[in-house]
Design a protein around this motif. Structure first.
Motif, short mmCIF file in Angstrom:
data_model
loop_
_atom_site.label_atom_id
_atom_site.label_comp_id
_atom_site.label_asym_id
_atom_site.label_seq_id
_atom_site.Cartn_x
_atom_site.Cartn_y
_atom_site.Cartn_z
N HIS A 1 -19.65 3.37 -47.80
CA HIS A 1 -18.47 2.77 -47.17
C HIS A 1 -17.78 3.77 -46.23
CE1 HIS A 1 -14.87 0.38 -46.58
NE2 HIS A 1 -14.13 1.42 -47.01
N ASP A 2 -17.72 5.05 -46.67
CA ASP A 2 -17.10 6.07 -45.83
C ASP A 2 -17.89 6.29 -44.55
OD1 ASP A 2 -15.15 6.36 -47.71
OD2 ASP A 2 -16.08 8.09 -48.71
N ASP A 3 -19.21 6.22 -44.64
CA ASP A 3 -20.04 6.37 -43.44
C ASP A 3 -19.76 5.25 -42.45
OD1 ASP A 3 -21.14 8.65 -44.43
OD2 ASP A 3 -22.94 7.67 -45.26
N GLN A 4 -19.57 4.02 -42.97
CA GLN A 4 -19.27 2.91 -42.09
C GLN A 4 -17.92 3.09 -41.41
OE1 GLN A 4 -19.57 -0.50 -44.60
NE2 GLN A 4 -21.83 -0.44 -44.74
N VAL A 5 -16.93 3.58 -42.17
CA VAL A 5 -15.60 3.81 -41.62
C VAL A 5 -15.62 4.88 -40.53
CG1 VAL A 5 -13.26 4.58 -42.14
CG2 VAL A 5 -14.44 3.01 -43.68
N SER A 6 -16.48 5.91 -40.69
CA SER A 6 -16.49 7.03 -39.75
C SER A 6 -16.96 6.61 -38.36
CB SER A 6 -17.41 8.15 -40.28
OG SER A 6 -18.75 7.68 -40.36
N GLY A 7 -17.68 5.47 -38.20
CA GLY A 7 -18.15 5.00 -36.89
C GLY A 7 -17.10 4.24 -36.12
N GLU A 8 -16.00 3.89 -36.78
CA GLU A 8 -14.94 3.14 -36.11
C GLU A 8 -13.96 4.08 -35.41
OE1 GLU A 8 -13.19 0.79 -39.09
OE2 GLU A 8 -14.98 -0.43 -39.46
N GLY A 9 -13.35 3.61 -34.24
CA GLY A 9 -12.31 4.41 -33.56
C GLY A 9 -12.85 5.48 -32.64
N ASP A 10 -14.12 5.37 -32.18
CA ASP A 10 -14.65 6.35 -31.22
C ASP A 10 -13.99 6.15 -29.86
OD1 ASP A 10 -16.24 7.35 -33.16
OD2 ASP A 10 -18.07 6.31 -32.51
N LEU A 11 -14.04 7.21 -28.97
CA LEU A 11 -13.52 7.14 -27.60
C LEU A 11 -14.31 6.10 -26.82
CD1 LEU A 11 -11.28 8.77 -26.09
CD2 LEU A 11 -13.14 10.03 -25.00
N ASP A 12 -13.60 5.12 -26.21
CA ASP A 12 -14.27 4.04 -25.49
C ASP A 12 -14.52 4.48 -24.04
OD1 ASP A 12 -15.23 1.74 -24.44
OD2 ASP A 12 -13.64 0.43 -25.22
N VAL A 13 -15.65 5.19 -23.81
CA VAL A 13 -15.99 5.69 -22.48
C VAL A 13 -16.25 4.52 -21.51
CG1 VAL A 13 -17.61 7.10 -21.17
CG2 VAL A 13 -16.95 7.79 -23.47
N GLY A 14 -16.79 3.44 -22.05
CA GLY A 14 -17.05 2.27 -21.20
C GLY A 14 -15.78 1.70 -20.62
N LEU A 15 -14.72 1.61 -21.45
CA LEU A 15 -13.44 1.10 -20.95
C LEU A 15 -12.85 2.04 -19.90
CD1 LEU A 15 -11.12 -0.90 -21.05
CD2 LEU A 15 -10.17 0.39 -22.98
N ILE A 16 -13.00 3.34 -20.14
CA ILE A 16 -12.49 4.32 -19.16
C ILE A 16 -13.24 4.18 -17.85
CG2 ILE A 16 -12.26 6.78 -18.67
CD1 ILE A 16 -11.94 7.20 -21.71
N SER A 17 -14.57 4.07 -17.94
CA SER A 17 -15.38 3.91 -16.72
C SER A 17 -15.02 2.63 -15.98
CB SER A 17 -16.86 3.91 -17.07
OG SER A 17 -17.24 5.13 -17.68
N GLU A 18 -14.79 1.54 -16.74
CA GLU A 18 -14.44 0.28 -16.11
C GLU A 18 -13.09 0.38 -15.40
OE1 GLU A 18 -14.75 -3.54 -14.79
OE2 GLU A 18 -16.27 -2.29 -15.75
N THR A 19 -12.13 1.06 -16.03
CA THR A 19 -10.82 1.26 -15.40
C THR A 19 -10.96 2.06 -14.10
OG1 THR A 19 -9.76 1.23 -17.58
CG2 THR A 19 -8.49 2.17 -15.74
N LEU A 20 -11.77 3.12 -14.18
CA LEU A 20 -11.99 3.96 -13.00
C LEU A 20 -12.70 3.17 -11.90
CD1 LEU A 20 -11.84 6.74 -11.66
CD2 LEU A 20 -13.99 7.33 -12.80
N TYR A 21 -13.74 2.45 -12.26
CA TYR A 21 -14.52 1.69 -11.28
C TYR A 21 -13.66 0.61 -10.62
CZ TYR A 21 -18.05 -1.41 -9.30
OH TYR A 21 -18.77 -2.19 -8.43
N THR A 22 -12.89 -0.11 -11.43
CA THR A 22 -12.04 -1.18 -10.88
C THR A 22 -11.00 -0.60 -9.93
OG1 THR A 22 -12.34 -2.47 -12.90
CG2 THR A 22 -10.47 -3.05 -11.49
N GLY A 23 -10.40 0.54 -10.31
CA GLY A 23 -9.41 1.16 -9.44
C GLY A 23 -10.00 1.61 -8.12
N LEU A 24 -11.18 2.24 -8.19
CA LEU A 24 -11.84 2.69 -6.96
C LEU A 24 -12.24 1.50 -6.09
CD1 LEU A 24 -14.10 5.58 -8.33
CD2 LEU A 24 -12.02 5.81 -6.95
#
Length: 531
Positions: A308-331
């Motif tokens: 269960h702890d291993d499953q919890v550890s995969g949650e809450g990672d940095l969302d690079v895709g969202l950051i890239s999408e924000t950057l791409y949309t702005g550009l």
């Protein structure tokens, strides 16, 4: 003294005489036109022009403006003060030297106004004051020159006409010959005056054009500067927005990880407690006590909790895709704004019209490539088809707007690319593009380039490396420009004309092949200023 000082103001600082046809520089100083022209001619090689009096510097050769008031004043002073120009005085002064009004050739003397009246009564030959009487005499007979030999173009005396080498020649009196020459000189003067006025108008026109180009360049510079300033502002705002999103995600992820670390610390303490308890059980010597320990069954759920702890550890990672999408949309938004601001689109779509193609060229299915063939293609003969040259027109015509298109010419060393009217001849010597007044083209031959129109050439420099050509049309402005798409892009030439018909793209190839590049339809480039 005051009059003398005032007259000194009428002296040209170059020749030190009273002004003749005085002209004014921009700095305000005046000079004789001939004098200042001579000075400017000597400065022409250095390409830096200076005022001989104040040393003011002019980047371009200054335009000479006639000072009409000063010209009238100088002429008035010159007429009323003949000694100012001649320096000749009366040969028979009564008391002090008196300026001479005339020189008598018969008496070989200069006379003032009073003596002049007496000489007029004697009908002597009077001329303007001079000290060079020897120039007025025949070098052979030492007599006064009175006639002009029209056959030998020289002034002669009476003895020359009667017994000298000019005997039997057609002669005229000096006054007659002088008047004829003056008449010719007046005609030449009128012609030169007209040419000078035309030149002055041309200079004024070029100065106005220079001012217009400077103003135009300043406007474009202002537009581009504002555009880049806006781009930098938008990029800074986008940078802040993306960095803020990264910081937000970082804070969220770190909080999640901190909670997980805290949970794992608790788990670690629990495990440590159980480990100590088990070690105590393992160290007991009493088997009954070991077997009766009630907590030993709770040790079985450790693996499930770890899973269960291993499953919890995969949650809450940095969302690079969202950051890239924000950057791409702005550009993308910034690029869209740039396109709206300067109206940039791709090259105009050009397709070739096979109905106009000559019989010895090939045009494949994409309708964008032209290659020469040794085999006659036997195209159906139509009024639109070129009969004598390997050339073809575009299907599309342009009668307004701004467009550009590009051609690959690297695989042909003898070709022409340009534009023409649909009324161009389709057969005969003058049907080739560039050989008539209905077409303009860039001509490549033996790695040399020239602009051709109406069989006239404008030779381009020898150092041009050009494998790809851009043709830019601004129909309303009457401009057809050619560019070499090397690195950097090089402007070759701009044709200025008043277009009277729609224009078609025109290609002519004698060897290899040439190909039209691009394919998106659209207008050309246009810088729009915010008003």
């Amino acid at each position: 003294m005051a009059t003398a000082d005032l007259r000194q103001e009428l002296d040209c600082s170059i020749c030190l005489n009273i002004y003749t046809d005085p002209v004014r520089l921009r700095c305000g100083h005046n000079f004789c036109r001939v004098c200042i022209d001579r000075v400017l001619d000597t400065q022409e090689e250095s390409e830096v022009y200076t005022c001989p009096e104040c040393r003011a510097v002019f980047q371009d050769r200054p335009v000479l403006e006639k000072n009409r008031k000063l010209c009238n004043i100088a002429e008035h002073v010159r007429c009323n003060n003949p000694e100012r120009e001649t320096g000749v005085f009366c040969t028979y002064p009564v008391h002090s030297p008196v300026p001479a009004l005339k020189t008598c050739l018969m008496c070989e003397a200069s006379i003032c106004d009073i003596h002049c009246k007496t000489h007029k009564s004697r009908e002597h030959n009077l001329i303007d004051p001079t000290t060079s009487l020897e120039k007025r005499k025949c070098s052979v007979h030492k007599k006064i020159l009175e006639y002009y030999c029209t056959e030998d173009d020289t002034c002669i005396c009476v003895s020359c006409t009667l017994a000298g080498e000019h005997r039997g020649h057609l002669v005229e009196t000096l006054d007659e010959a002088s008047e004829k020459k003056k008449e010719k000189l007046r005609y030449v003067l009128q012609t030169l005056t007209t040419k000078r006025e035309e030149t002055e108008k041309r200079v004024q026109s070029l100065q106005e054009r220079r001012s217009e180009e400077k103003e135009k360049a300043a406007g474009v510079t202002e537009t581009v500067t504002a555009l880049f300033r806006d781009i930098r502002r938008q990029l800074e705002e986008l940078e802040k927005r993306v960095l803020s999103e990264i910081s937000r995600q970082e804070e969220s992820v770190l909080l999640s990880v901190s909670d997980l670390i805290q949970q794992l610390e608790i788990k670690k303490d629990e495990l440590s407690r159980k480990m100590r308890h088990i070690e105590e059980l393992c160290n007991m010597s009493d088997p009954v006590a070991v077997l009766q320990e009630p907590d030993t069954g709770n040790l079985c759920d450790i693996e499930d909790r770890e899973r269960h702890d291993d499953q919890v550890s995969g949650e809450g990672d940095l969302d690079v895709g969202l950051i890239s999408e924000t950057l791409y949309t702005g550009l993308s938004d910034i690029i869209t704004g740039i396109n709206i601001g300067i109206y940039v689109q791709g090259p105009t779509d050009i397709l070739l019209d096979v109905n106009t193609a000559g019989n010895n060229i090939l045009i494949p299915g994409n309708m964008k490539t032209v290659s020469v063939s040794d085999i006659n293609q036997n195209h159906p003969e139509t009024p639109e088809r070129f009969q004598d040259y390997p050339q073809v027109l575009s299907t599309r015509s342009f009668s307004s707007g701004q467009y550009y298109w590009e051609v690959e010419v690297s695989k042909s060393v003898l070709c022409r690319v340009g534009m023409c009217y649909p009324s161009i001849d389709r057969r005969g010597r003058q049907s080739a593009i560039g050989d008539n007044n209905k077409s303009w083209c860039l001509w490549r031959y033996n790695n040399q380039f020239a602009l051709r129109h109406d069989s006239k050439l404008i030779q381009l420099p020898d150092n041009i490396r050009c494998d790809r050509v851009r043709i830019y049309l601004d129909y309303e402005a009457g401009q057809l420009s050619f560019y070499s798409l090397c690195d950097p892009i090089r402007h070759l030439h701009t044709v200025t004309a008043t277009f009277t018909e729609p224009l078609h793209a025109a290609l002519c190839v004698w060897d290899g092949c040439i190909k039209i590049s691009g394919g998106e339809s659209g207008a050309g480039r246009n810088l729009q200023r915010d008003r």
